[in-house]
Design an enzyme around this catalytic site. Structure first.
Site, PDB file in Angstrom:
ATOM      1  N   LYS A 234      -5.416   9.493  -1.437  1.00 20.39           N
ATOM      2  CA  LYS A 234      -6.051   8.519  -0.555  1.00 20.39           C
ATOM      3  C   LYS A 234      -7.503   8.931  -0.380  1.00 20.39           C
ATOM      4  O   LYS A 234      -7.811  10.135  -0.346  1.00 20.39           O
ATOM      5  CB  LYS A 234      -5.337   8.509   0.801  1.00 20.39           C
ATOM      6  CG  LYS A 234      -3.912   7.980   0.727  1.00 20.39           C
ATOM      7  CD  LYS A 234      -3.908   6.490   0.475  1.00 20.39           C
ATOM      8  CE  LYS A 234      -2.504   5.920   0.524  1.00 20.39           C
ATOM      9  NZ  LYS A 234      -2.492   4.467   0.320  1.00 20.39           N
TER      10      LYS A 234
ATOM     11  N   LYS B  12      -1.983  10.422  -7.030  1.00 21.77           N
ATOM     12  CA  LYS B  12      -2.903   9.480  -6.380  1.00 21.77           C
ATOM     13  C   LYS B  12      -3.307  10.087  -5.053  1.00 21.77           C
ATOM     14  O   LYS B  12      -2.451  10.546  -4.293  1.00 21.77           O
ATOM     15  CB  LYS B  12      -2.177   8.145  -6.195  1.00 21.77           C
ATOM     16  CG  LYS B  12      -2.670   7.268  -5.057  1.00 21.77           C
ATOM     17  CD  LYS B  12      -1.953   5.919  -5.081  1.00 21.77           C
ATOM     18  CE  LYS B  12      -1.725   5.370  -3.681  1.00 21.77           C
ATOM     19  NZ  LYS B  12      -0.944   4.129  -3.688  1.00 21.77           N
TER      20      LYS B  12
ATOM     21  N   ASP C 258      -3.932  -3.974  -4.554  1.00 18.97           N
ATOM     22  CA  ASP C 258      -2.677  -3.779  -3.824  1.00 18.97           C
ATOM     23  C   ASP C 258      -2.646  -4.851  -2.725  1.00 18.97           C
ATOM     24  O   ASP C 258      -2.105  -5.953  -2.934  1.00 18.97           O
ATOM     25  CB  ASP C 258      -2.657  -2.343  -3.265  1.00 18.97           C
ATOM     26  CG  ASP C 258      -1.519  -2.047  -2.295  1.00 18.97           C
ATOM     27  OD1 ASP C 258      -0.770  -2.976  -1.940  1.00 18.97           O
ATOM     28  OD2 ASP C 258      -1.365  -0.883  -1.856  1.00 18.97           O
TER      29      ASP C 258
ATOM     30  N   ASP D  99      -6.859   5.749  -3.870  1.00 24.95           N
ATOM     31  CA  ASP D  99      -6.525   4.525  -3.128  1.00 24.95           C
ATOM     32  C   ASP D  99      -7.346   4.491  -1.845  1.00 24.95           C
ATOM     33  O   ASP D  99      -7.202   5.348  -0.976  1.00 24.95           O
ATOM     34  CB  ASP D  99      -5.019   4.533  -2.797  1.00 24.95           C
ATOM     35  CG  ASP D  99      -4.562   3.236  -2.133  1.00 24.95           C
ATOM     36  OD1 ASP D  99      -5.403   2.364  -1.862  1.00 24.95           O
ATOM     37  OD2 ASP D  99      -3.336   3.099  -1.895  1.00 24.95           O
TER      38      ASP D  99
ATOM     39  N   SER E  77       1.809   9.654  -4.065  1.00 25.44           N
ATOM     40  CA  SER E  77       0.653   9.256  -3.278  1.00 25.44           C
ATOM     41  C   SER E  77       0.470  10.338  -2.222  1.00 25.44           C
ATOM     42  O   SER E  77       1.383  10.595  -1.432  1.00 25.44           O
ATOM     43  CB  SER E  77       0.950   7.908  -2.624  1.00 25.44           C
ATOM     44  OG  SER E  77      -0.074   7.566  -1.728  1.00 25.44           O
TER      45      SER E  77
HETATM   46  O1  OSB Z   1      -1.627   1.615  -0.008  1.00 23.32           O
HETATM   47  O2  OSB Z   1      -0.072   2.267  -1.273  1.00 23.32           O
HETATM   48  C1  OSB Z   1      -0.538   2.156  -0.137  1.00 23.32           C
HETATM   49  C2  OSB Z   1       1.789   3.885   2.359  1.00 23.32           C
HETATM   50  C3  OSB Z   1       1.681   3.036   3.442  1.00 23.32           C
HETATM   51  C4  OSB Z   1       0.827   1.963   3.366  1.00 23.32           C
HETATM   52  C5  OSB Z   1       0.099   1.725   2.205  1.00 23.32           C
HETATM   53  C6  OSB Z   1       0.219   2.540   1.104  1.00 23.32           C
HETATM   54  C7  OSB Z   1       1.047   3.662   1.206  1.00 23.32           C
HETATM   55  C8  OSB Z   1       1.195   4.651   0.138  1.00 23.32           C
HETATM   56  C9  OSB Z   1       2.459   5.445   0.154  1.00 23.32           C
HETATM   57  O3  OSB Z   1       0.325   4.907  -0.671  1.00 23.32           O
HETATM   58  C10 OSB Z   1       3.253   5.341  -1.056  1.00 23.32           C
HETATM   59  C11 OSB Z   1       4.603   5.978  -0.870  1.00 23.32           C
HETATM   60  O4  OSB Z   1       5.502   5.357  -0.257  1.00 23.32           O
HETATM   61  O5  OSB Z   1       4.750   7.082  -1.331  1.00 23.32           O
HETATM   62 MG    MG Z   2      -2.399   1.038  -1.897  1.00 27.07          MG
END
Ligand code: OSB
Ligand code: MG
Length: 376
Positions: A163, A161, A238, A188, A135
């Site tokens: 953001k 992925k 999520d 995301d 991510s």
């Molecule tokens: O929405 O998946 C999410 C991190 C903090 C809060 C929400 C999210 C995330 C991530 C990080 O996408 C995923 C990771 O730990 O690598």
């Molecule tokens: Mg998420």
């Protein structure tokens, strides 16, 4: 096992690189760790609540309060056989799932040690290596993002992925696709859009994304179902999924075609396995989400990811992407093919670096059966 004492501990760990989502930027983590002292082994759990109540209504401070005041007293002095025994004991207290999850997972962690089986086997897992994705947060520039993607692809990660939010979406996807037309790519939004932006969201379809994660409100299924009917891209929920019942409702409404399971968000391993099972019965693939965990949460995520319907690469990645030095030994490593080899040893499969944990600790409190509260 008798639960004799519960230690709450806050550790501070700076991230090697800031992590930015549509709700904000994190540079330093405050992490709540739980130690469950039994008359047998000692179980550890990590509370995945953030520093602020932005991803969900919980934060490290609300979790500390809920555990100290209500959740730990419901467990202390109890004789339990297995991790799954925690959930019903905590059932009277509403919400606070991340706080509950930390306790329940610590009990599973202890149970696996007591039975001398790997935690992943205890959970019903079968996959011996798990495919990994990453991510990648919002960066200061698109060039910086492309550079990061390049690094992760050459490290072997199997899904990228990114953001996104209004202003950091279409143009960014176009640049990524121009350079990498074929990679498994998802986005995301962490609830950054509303249904009024449906025409804009439809433009995401041209990029062949594996999914768009939680585009609309954090607590919504109904409008996600309306959106899903208008998109070719699969919606993955999520934030909105807290239980097996939520999973069923979302699937039956057509609000998503994929589910991200975060063990803390659903209140611990029992409910995470149940969400997995509901999705599996409905042919909905799941994957394991991440919450910028330290090694304890990371090792628990690895164990969960071995269940059969974890069919897509998750957000469980190498320790070194987050931490200069992780609190477990060995650190989580990912092969050049993008897999984590699941340790086939009893318990969580990773030892703790106790002196490092002590060094990082800024606050600690031990609660004992029959004693109201004692700060050490
Ligand atoms: O929405 O998946 C999410 C991190 C903090 C809060 C929400 C999210 C995330 C991530 C990080 O996408 C995923 C990771 O730990 O690598
Ligand atoms: Mg998420």
């Amino acid at each position: 096992m008798k639960i004799e004492a519960i230690t709450l501990r806050e550790i501070r760990m700076p991230l090697v690189h800031f992590f930015e989502t549509s709700f904000g930027r994190t540079t330093d983590r405050r992490i709540l760790l739980i130690t469950l002292h039994t008359n047998g082994p000692e179980g550890w759990g990590e509370c995945v609540a953030g520093e602020d109540p932005f991803y969900s209504e919980e934060s490290i401070d609300t979790a500390w309060y809920a555990i100290e005041r209500y959740l730990a007293p419901a467990l202390l002095g109890r004789a339990v056989e297995k991790g799954a025994d925690a959930f019903p004991l905590l059932g009277k207290i509403r919400g606070h799932r991340m706080a509950k999850g930390a306790l329940e997972n610590a009990l599973w962690d202890a149970e696996a040690q007591e039975r001398e089986v790997p935690l992943w086997r205890l959970l019903g897992g079968s996959q011996t290596e798990i495919p990994c994705g990453v991510s990648i947060g919002i960066q200061n520039s698109v060039d910086q993002l492309l550079e990061k993607i390049e690094t992760e692809l050459s490290a072997g990660y199997r899904r990228i992925k990114v953001k996104c939010k209004p202003g950091w979406d279409i143009e960014v996807f176009a640049k990524i696709r121009e350079r990498w037309p074929q990679i498994l790519l998802s986005c995301d939004a962490n609830s950054a859009y509303t249904l009024e932006q449906v025409e804009h969201l439809k433009k995401f379809d041209q990029f062949g994304l594996l999914m768009i994660e939680q585009p609309l409100w954090h607590d919504d299924f109904y409008f996600h179902a309306q959106l899903q009917r208008q998109l070719e891209t699969s919606i993955c929920l999520d934030e909105a999924i807290h239980s097996r019942r939520d999973a069923r409702a979302a699937i039956e409404l057509g609000a998503c075609r994929i589910i991200n399971i975060k063990v803390g968000r659903v209140g611990g391993f029992s409910e995470a396995v149940a969400v997995h099972n509901v999705a599996r019965q409905n042919n909905v693939p799941v994957w394991c989400g991440g919450m910028l965990e330290s090694g304890i949460g990371r090792s628990h995520n690895i164990a969960l990811s071995t269940l059969p319907n974890f069919a897509l690469p998750g957000d469980v990645s190498a320790s070194k992407r987050y931490w200069k030095e992780d609190i477990i030994e060995p650190a989580v490593e990912v092969s050049s093919q993008g897999f984590i080899a699941v340790p086939n040893i009893a318990g969580r499969g990773f030892a703790l670096k106790s002196s490092l944990i002590d060094k990082l600790t800024v606050r600690k409190q031990t609660l004992r059966a029959g004693v109201s509260s004692a700060a050490d």
